[in-house]
Scaffold this motif. Structure first.
Motif, PDB file in Angstrom:
ATOM      1  N   MET A  48      80.706  69.678 -22.750  1.00  0.00           N
ATOM      2  CA  MET A  48      80.812  68.789 -21.854  1.00  0.00           C
ATOM      3  C   MET A  48      79.381  68.563 -21.285  1.00  0.00           C
ATOM      4  O   MET A  48      78.903  67.349 -21.107  1.00  0.00           O
ATOM      5  N   SER A  49      78.490  69.522 -21.551  1.00  0.00           N
ATOM      6  CA  SER A  49      76.953  69.492 -20.981  1.00  0.00           C
ATOM      7  C   SER A  49      76.186  68.430 -22.054  1.00  0.00           C
ATOM      8  O   SER A  49      75.402  67.761 -21.432  1.00  0.00           O
TER       9      SER A  49
ATOM     10  N   VAL B  23      78.311  64.488 -21.882  1.00  0.00           N
ATOM     11  CA  VAL B  23      77.871  63.859 -20.721  1.00  0.00           C
ATOM     12  C   VAL B  23      76.590  63.011 -20.712  1.00  0.00           C
ATOM     13  O   VAL B  23      76.443  62.005 -20.020  1.00  0.00           O
TER      14      VAL B  23
ATOM     15  N   ALA C 249      81.855  59.866 -15.963  1.00  0.00           N
ATOM     16  CA  ALA C 249      83.185  60.118 -15.437  1.00  0.00           C
ATOM     17  C   ALA C 249      84.420  60.542 -16.135  1.00  0.00           C
ATOM     18  O   ALA C 249      85.069  61.478 -16.145  1.00  0.00           O
TER      19      ALA C 249
ATOM     20  N   THR D  92      83.815  61.866 -19.041  1.00  0.00           N
ATOM     21  CA  THR D  92      83.918  63.258 -19.675  1.00  0.00           C
ATOM     22  C   THR D  92      84.422  64.190 -18.819  1.00  0.00           C
ATOM     23  O   THR D  92      85.046  65.398 -19.453  1.00  0.00           O
ATOM     24  N   ALA D  93      84.170  64.073 -17.611  1.00  0.00           N
ATOM     25  CA  ALA D  93      84.832  64.955 -16.528  1.00  0.00           C
ATOM     26  C   ALA D  93      86.500  64.919 -17.026  1.00  0.00           C
ATOM     27  O   ALA D  93      87.176  66.114 -16.805  1.00  0.00           O
TER      28      ALA D  93
ATOM     29  N   ALA E 215      87.506  66.517 -19.889  1.00  0.00           N
ATOM     30  CA  ALA E 215      87.233  68.145 -19.883  1.00  0.00           C
ATOM     31  C   ALA E 215      88.391  68.619 -18.962  1.00  0.00           C
ATOM     32  O   ALA E 215      88.972  69.927 -19.669  1.00  0.00           O
TER      33      ALA E 215
END
Length: 508
Positions: A169-170, A173, A344, A346-347, A350
């Protein structure tokens, strides 16, 4: 416009601001050769060896398996390359550009299935990366990270799961710019280590047994092998080819976009398919183990001095594929009309991956088999939509790749185009009716057009129905659009829906 060979000089790495809007020409950069490492790092995976074993298992001899697999890869990857051309021509991700074909709201149907499919594979990739890392630690430090039977502890698996998800995710994003940089280095690393791996695996091929088997598949079996190869690799990428090409300058030659995309996907998987086929033909015990558990069975053959670094590379390659997939999944959510930023999404992804992978690793012992059968079923929708979009490229080119056609109906787009949607619905019914599933529950909703005898045939078990559905969808749409000339859009119709030149094109 920026120079086509330079990165944007923005003063530092920033989170990508563009979502599903058309990337402005002033922000375009790069060359088509930069597409190669993105696709290469995504596909240079030890799982490619298992793909060769699967094709061989249909009943083909070694040379038939190799030829069928490579032909299947080249055809399906070439289709991905063609769809990738829409990226630089419009600046749009693929699942937004498909609004040209299906309409703003009509596009949500194929986009939803594409999103589900992509997220399913990301859950699988994160799970494999987590379990591979945990297995590595259990082998190196059994006292701290292994149970009595040698399997990794729950805490070890959970720790690797959190680490894998956080790393993925890092990078995802930040978006396109960072992904292109990271994937380039990953491609070099995984490529170099894979060469060493191949040389270490070659002694396990019994060369005196290669090609001595008397069995030989029929032409239909060979076609089934080619179709299986297509469904395992290229067809799954049909909806994402333009996502990584849309930052290229608009006038980037189509031939170069197609070539580098096709090569990046097909080259690594073809080499690994050949290796897997040779193993299957000469070492049945090893191939049987690799078919069930490709990572553990093949890495167990490696000397310890290479096992450790190569296990790390396997984890990196799995996370590399997850990163690019998460990025495309975020764009798919935006294409569905979700009113959030790309970061958002991506969150949101996740959270979904977190729950899915946690369930897969810690709760279910049969979910993977069921889910893979489900993915094979929805590939009917994805493949058919891709075929219709390929046909529609002719119309889109005639309309000058007008990006306003991807807007909402009140801003120049169409709500839905019934010709494309009708073709997709018919193709979906044909596809679901002519494939089979090993899952007993999914089996009830597929194969309804087959007789009991046909359900057991190679046509059904190799999922050739996926290709039949693609041909059906593309054929119906071509008939309605170019032969019967239904919903033919004139230049005046296009002009009436365009936004003013001074009006910026925001979220589409």
């Amino acid at each position: 416009m920026t120079n086509s060979t330079q990165q944007p000089t923005s003063g530092g790495l920033k989170v990508e601001a563009n979502g599903v809007n058309a990337v402005p020409e002033s922000e375009r950069y790069g060359s088509p050769s930069g597409l190669f490492p993105v696709w290469f790092s995504w596909n240079v995976s030890i799982l490619g060896i298992a793909y060769g074993i699967y094709v061989y298992s249909l009943g083909l001899n070694v040379w038939q398996s190799i030829s069928a697999g490579i032909v299947g890869y080249l055809i399906s990857c070439f289709l991905v390359g063609i769809l990738a051309v829409g990226g630089p021509r419009t600046g749009l991700p693929t699942l937004t550009q498909t609004r040209f074909c299906f309409g703003y709201h009509g596009n949500k149907f194929p986009t939803l299935f594409a999103y589900i499919s992509n997220m399913g594979w990301k859950i699988t990739l994160i799970t494999l990366a987590s379990t591979s890392g945990a297995a590595l630690f259990a082998k190196l430090w059994p006292a701290a990270f292994a149970l009595a039977d040698g399997k990794p502890t729950l805490g070890c698996i959970l720790g690797w799961f959190i680490l894998s998800l956080a790393l993925t995710m890092s990078v995802a994003v930040y978006g396109h710019q960072l992904i292109m940089k990271v994937e380039k280095y990953i491609a070099w690393l995984t490529g170099f280590m894979s060469i060493i791996f191949i040389f270490l695996i070659l002694p396990h091929i019994h060369w005196d047994r290669v090609g001595v088997s008397a069995h030989q598949g029929s032409l239909l079996t060979w076609i089934g092998g080619a179709v299986m190869a297509m469904t395992m690799v290229g067809l799954g990428f049909l909806n994402y080819g333009g996502d990584f090409a849309r930052y290229l300058p608009k006038k980037t030659p189509a031939s170069k976009v197609i070539f580098w995309t096709t090569a990046g996907i097909s080259f690594p998987v073809s080499i690994l398919l050949i290796l897997g086929t040779l193993l299957a033909d000469s070492n049945p015990d090893l191939s049987a183990a690799a078919a069930q558990s490709p990572i553990s069975s093949l890495t167990d053959l490696l000397p310890m001095w290479f096992y450790v670094p190569f296990s790390v590379v396997i984890i990196i390659s799995l996370l590399s594929a997850a990163i690019t997939g998460i990025y495309s999944s975020g764009l798919a959510l935006l294409a569905l009309g979700l009113p959030v930023s790309r970061a958002a999404t991506t969150a949101i992804n996740a959270l979904i991956i977190g729950f899915g992978a946690f369930y897969l690793m810690f709760i279910s012992d049969s979910f993977l088999s069921t889910f893979q059968s489900f993915l094979a079923s929805i590939s009917v929708v994805i493949g058919s939509a891709g075929a219709i979009q390929l046909i529609d490229f002719v119309r889109q080119k005639r309309l000058g790749w007008d990006v306003t056609l991807a807007n909402k109906p009140e801003s120049g787009g169409r709500s839905g185009r019934w010709t494309a949607l009708l073709a997709l619905c018919v193709a979906t019914l044909v596809g679901l009716g002519t494939i089979t599933s090993s899952d007993p529950y999914i089996a009830h909703i597929v194969g309804f057009l087959l007789t009991d005898e046909a359900r057991k045939s190679l046509f059904a078990t190799a999922n050739i129905g996926v290709i039949v559905s693609m041909v059906t969808g593309g054929g119906i749409y071509a008939l309605l659009t170019f032969v019967l000339k239904i919903e033919s859009v004139s230049a005046s119709d296009t002009q009436s829906g365009k936004l003013k030149a001074s009006q910026p094109q925001k979220a589409l």
